[in-house]
Design a protein around this motif. Sequence first.
Motif, PDB file in Angstrom:
ATOM      1  N   TYR A   1       5.131  -7.418   9.598  1.00 34.33           N
ATOM      2  CA  TYR A   1       6.250  -7.832   8.748  1.00 34.33           C
ATOM      3  C   TYR A   1       6.107  -7.205   7.370  1.00 34.33           C
ATOM      4  O   TYR A   1       5.030  -7.236   6.763  1.00 34.33           O
ATOM      5  CB  TYR A   1       6.279  -9.357   8.624  1.00 34.33           C
ATOM      6  N   THR A   2       7.196  -6.645   6.874  1.00 37.35           N
ATOM      7  CA  THR A   2       7.204  -6.070   5.528  1.00 37.35           C
ATOM      8  C   THR A   2       7.740  -7.096   4.544  1.00 37.35           C
ATOM      9  O   THR A   2       8.812  -7.671   4.760  1.00 37.35           O
ATOM     10  CB  THR A   2       8.104  -4.825   5.457  1.00 37.35           C
ATOM     11  N   ALA A   3       7.003  -7.317   3.481  1.00 36.26           N
ATOM     12  CA  ALA A   3       7.452  -8.269   2.474  1.00 36.26           C
ATOM     13  C   ALA A   3       8.710  -7.749   1.785  1.00 36.26           C
ATOM     14  O   ALA A   3       8.736  -6.613   1.306  1.00 36.26           O
ATOM     15  CB  ALA A   3       6.356  -8.491   1.436  1.00 36.26           C
ATOM     16  N   LYS A   4       9.735  -8.577   1.757  1.00 37.54           N
ATOM     17  CA  LYS A   4      10.905  -8.226   0.954  1.00 37.54           C
ATOM     18  C   LYS A   4      10.507  -8.212  -0.516  1.00 37.54           C
ATOM     19  O   LYS A   4      10.908  -7.327  -1.279  1.00 37.54           O
ATOM     20  CB  LYS A   4      12.029  -9.229   1.196  1.00 37.54           C
ATOM     21  N   ARG A   5       9.727  -9.208  -0.917  1.00 35.09           N
ATOM     22  CA  ARG A   5       9.152  -9.255  -2.261  1.00 35.09           C
ATOM     23  C   ARG A   5       7.708  -9.707  -2.127  1.00 35.09           C
ATOM     24  O   ARG A   5       7.442 -10.855  -1.794  1.00 35.09           O
ATOM     25  CB  ARG A   5       9.936 -10.220  -3.163  1.00 35.09           C
ATOM     26  N   PHE A   6       6.771  -8.798  -2.359  1.00 37.67           N
ATOM     27  CA  PHE A   6       5.352  -9.103  -2.194  1.00 37.67           C
ATOM     28  C   PHE A   6       4.816  -9.931  -3.358  1.00 37.67           C
ATOM     29  O   PHE A   6       3.794 -10.594  -3.234  1.00 37.67           O
ATOM     30  CB  PHE A   6       4.564  -7.797  -2.064  1.00 37.67           C
TER      31      PHE A   6
ATOM     32  N   GLU B   1      13.716 -15.258  -5.156  1.00 38.54           N
ATOM     33  CA  GLU B   1      13.659 -14.089  -4.286  1.00 38.54           C
ATOM     34  C   GLU B   1      12.321 -14.030  -3.544  1.00 38.54           C
ATOM     35  O   GLU B   1      12.255 -13.727  -2.359  1.00 38.54           O
ATOM     36  CB  GLU B   1      13.845 -12.809  -5.113  1.00 38.54           C
ATOM     37  N   PHE B   2      11.255 -14.311  -4.267  1.00 38.33           N
ATOM     38  CA  PHE B   2       9.936 -14.303  -3.624  1.00 38.33           C
ATOM     39  C   PHE B   2       9.848 -15.392  -2.567  1.00 38.33           C
ATOM     40  O   PHE B   2       9.330 -15.161  -1.460  1.00 38.33           O
ATOM     41  CB  PHE B   2       8.830 -14.494  -4.657  1.00 38.33           C
ATOM     42  N   LEU B   3      10.320 -16.615  -2.886  1.00 43.40           N
ATOM     43  CA  LEU B   3      10.217 -17.725  -1.943  1.00 43.40           C
ATOM     44  C   LEU B   3      10.997 -17.449  -0.658  1.00 43.40           C
ATOM     45  O   LEU B   3      10.567 -17.821   0.435  1.00 43.40           O
ATOM     46  CB  LEU B   3      10.696 -19.020  -2.590  1.00 43.40           C
ATOM     47  N   GLU B   4      12.134 -16.768  -0.788  1.00 46.29           N
ATOM     48  CA  GLU B   4      12.894 -16.399   0.405  1.00 46.29           C
ATOM     49  C   GLU B   4      12.071 -15.467   1.292  1.00 46.29           C
ATOM     50  O   GLU B   4      12.014 -15.621   2.517  1.00 46.29           O
ATOM     51  CB  GLU B   4      14.207 -15.727  -0.001  1.00 46.29           C
ATOM     52  N   SER B   5      11.422 -14.487   0.660  1.00 49.62           N
ATOM     53  CA  SER B   5      10.580 -13.554   1.407  1.00 49.62           C
ATOM     54  C   SER B   5       9.386 -14.283   2.021  1.00 49.62           C
ATOM     55  O   SER B   5       8.997 -14.014   3.163  1.00 49.62           O
ATOM     56  CB  SER B   5      10.100 -12.440   0.477  1.00 49.62           C
ATOM     57  N   PHE B   6       8.818 -15.212   1.277  1.00 52.41           N
ATOM     58  CA  PHE B   6       7.654 -15.966   1.755  1.00 52.41           C
ATOM     59  C   PHE B   6       8.018 -16.806   2.987  1.00 52.41           C
ATOM     60  O   PHE B   6       7.269 -16.871   3.957  1.00 52.41           O
ATOM     61  CB  PHE B   6       7.131 -16.849   0.627  1.00 52.41           C
ATOM     62  N   GLN B   7       9.190 -17.452   2.944  1.00 55.40           N
ATOM     63  CA  GLN B   7       9.627 -18.258   4.080  1.00 55.40           C
ATOM     64  C   GLN B   7       9.852 -17.395   5.325  1.00 55.40           C
ATOM     65  O   GLN B   7       9.508 -17.789   6.440  1.00 55.40           O
ATOM     66  CB  GLN B   7      10.914 -19.003   3.718  1.00 55.40           C
ATOM     67  N   LEU B   8      10.423 -16.204   5.127  1.00 51.15           N
ATOM     68  CA  LEU B   8      10.614 -15.291   6.257  1.00 51.15           C
ATOM     69  C   LEU B   8       9.272 -14.878   6.856  1.00 51.15           C
ATOM     70  O   LEU B   8       9.142 -14.732   8.073  1.00 51.15           O
ATOM     71  CB  LEU B   8      11.397 -14.058   5.806  1.00 51.15           C
ATOM     72  N   MET B   9       8.282 -14.675   5.990  1.00 54.70           N
ATOM     73  CA  MET B   9       6.956 -14.327   6.477  1.00 54.70           C
ATOM     74  C   MET B   9       6.385 -15.463   7.337  1.00 54.70           C
ATOM     75  O   MET B   9       5.811 -15.227   8.413  1.00 54.70           O
ATOM     76  CB  MET B   9       6.026 -14.033   5.296  1.00 54.70           C
TER      77      MET B   9
END
Length: 711
Positions: free
Chosen positions: A505-510, A687-695
């Motif tokens: 998985y690629t982080a949308k926002r790392f 934005e980060f939390l959205e990426s984190f949830q997807l991860m």
Amino acid sequence: MTDNSDTIQIYVGTDRSQRIGLRVLEYSIAMHTQRPFKIHSLEHVVLPEPRDKRQLARTGFSFSRFAIPELAGRQGKAIYMDADMLVFADIGALWDIPMNQHKMLIQSDVISDRWNAPLFRAKRRPKQTAVCVLDCARLGWQAEEIIAGLDGQYTYKELMSELCILKESELGYSVPPEWNSLEYWDSATCNLHFTDMQTQPWVSAMNRNGHLWVATLQKMIAQGVLTRESVQAEVELGYARPSLLQELEELSVCDQCSATLEQNRNKYHSFDLEAGFVPHKLVNEANRQRERLQRNYLASTAPSSDQGAFERFMGRVYLPLKQIAVNEYRAGSKQARGSGRATKPKLRMLLIANAPTVPTVQLAFTHPLRHLIAEGEIECELLTEHDIGATARVRVAGELLFRSYADRVLSRYQPDIVIFCRYTGMYAQGLLNKAQQQGARVICCLDDNLLEVPTDIGHEKHTFYADPVRQERLRYQLREADLVYCATQPLTETIKSLGFNTPVYTAKRFCSGEVLQGPDKTLPLRFGYMGFGHEQDLALALDGIVAVMDQKPEAEFELLGTIPKPSQLDRFGDRVRVIPPDWNYDQFLSILASRRWSVGLCPLTNIRFNRHKSSIKWLEYSAVGASVIASNHSVYRKVIGRDRGLLVARPGDWQTGLLALLENEDLRRNTVQAAQQYMEAQYSEPEFLESFQLMLENAGLDARLAEGLPA
């Protein structure tokens, strides 16, 4: 163990102050040894320091012996010696002592009456490792991990005097005491150890056996092995006593009687006193600095009454992650998010890293999630190599049994998710398997391609990560984890191309970013570069930096981090400064902001390894109001775009770009404003939390748990 080498490998612990001692030691070995041998100086081995200042190295090379197996390529065996020694026998006898399945041979117990003089030897001493034989093929030592263990797992004394990192069954006590004769010499002595630093013969005339060392030095000069001029240079640099030159001229066989030797010692000592010579002046200053650091550390780490039981159990000397998050939240947030803390965490997250200072841990997790950790929405814990290796030593039937805390911690903590952050320690496979057995999802987090670490990024990093044992541990994670979490799309593509079946998985926002300092017209003509190593990157811009410093006498340049100052900048004096980093990320950003740079540099060499990197430097410079100038590299093209900094395509353009930003206040302000607007839109906490949830969802965590995180 079978040693296939015909050459005796000898590694010598030394620093600059003992370089002349090393030369004499090497000559004395050659005088008595029949077989070929090779000397490896450990003077230039660079190792980290423990965070616990009480456990600092007592000499500049105390910990270097633990790097020997790695330096030897984990092949064959090696002898370790200190530089302040003089050999009187064939060292092949030491080399030939059978290992008998032991990993390390050290000095046998002292039993002869002649070793019992109270000034020189005790009946039984701590384990002596000044002379030892190592099985490099079987010792899995990683010096950095061993040093990290001093931050709570064991003390300096337990490491150096008790060799607590080895089982008793792995030690052989077969090195004869004659091979480490402390300040004592007679016809049976094989190796004389000048262990009292203040009376070592090159810095003091008062050593009762010093004439033996001086006579050896005299032979070296007579045979052309060493020149008198080189000895004089050591005297002029303060590493050798002034009277040594006089003693070399005057010492003769006729002077060997006790009365004459005593008379000469007093004469040369008086000469040194009149010359104002101080033995080991620089070493003494380093010792005083170490003592100051220890006093300050003790004053700053008084135990807190509210320290948790788990932290006391683990014996940590650094703040738990939860407390760091609470401190950052209280210090940095303008408005509380709620009136109370969650009674039950919605996510239990366990991070595993080689050391507490690994930037990935803070950049990708604890810093952007600090508010949720502080509020109790996420319960976050960190295990490091020295935590995991903090073993319970239980003596049963005379044997030391080693039992890792890992099982107990995982059973006690019951994490929902376990994230390996660049962790390649010896417990990686066991931790991964145990976590999955308990039902936790396991993620392997990468922000670099650690499977292909080139020498270009520095010898230390290359040696650490390219170690075959560490490589296999990482590959095991890539095969067996539930998800590989990559910081960038190029890194994801590379990992996928290697044929592992694990989802990637690629982080949308790392990471996340927030504006700490807006554009400022009053900034000084100051620009800088922050880096932890990466000298080859800075070299791209170095000519431009020098040219700007020449052209702008009022300009200042700063280096923030561990990167050494290039010698080309020495001539600018105090206009160039080196600022040490703080390993707490929040404090690091505060230091960066306090430097008030007008421009921050992002040079990046165009090697395959760097193509996988993220643009975190651009983000951090922009956050503190510094305009960015960067290499025209794929890492920076997207974030800089047309107006969020300047891109440099050729080495000669660094000077032009720097001058354009430093001289044009409007250009600086416009690039900073554009960068900060982009940062607030793309790198905000939501934005980060959205990426984190997807991860989390990609890792297969229960959707309800992922959805339960605040947006």
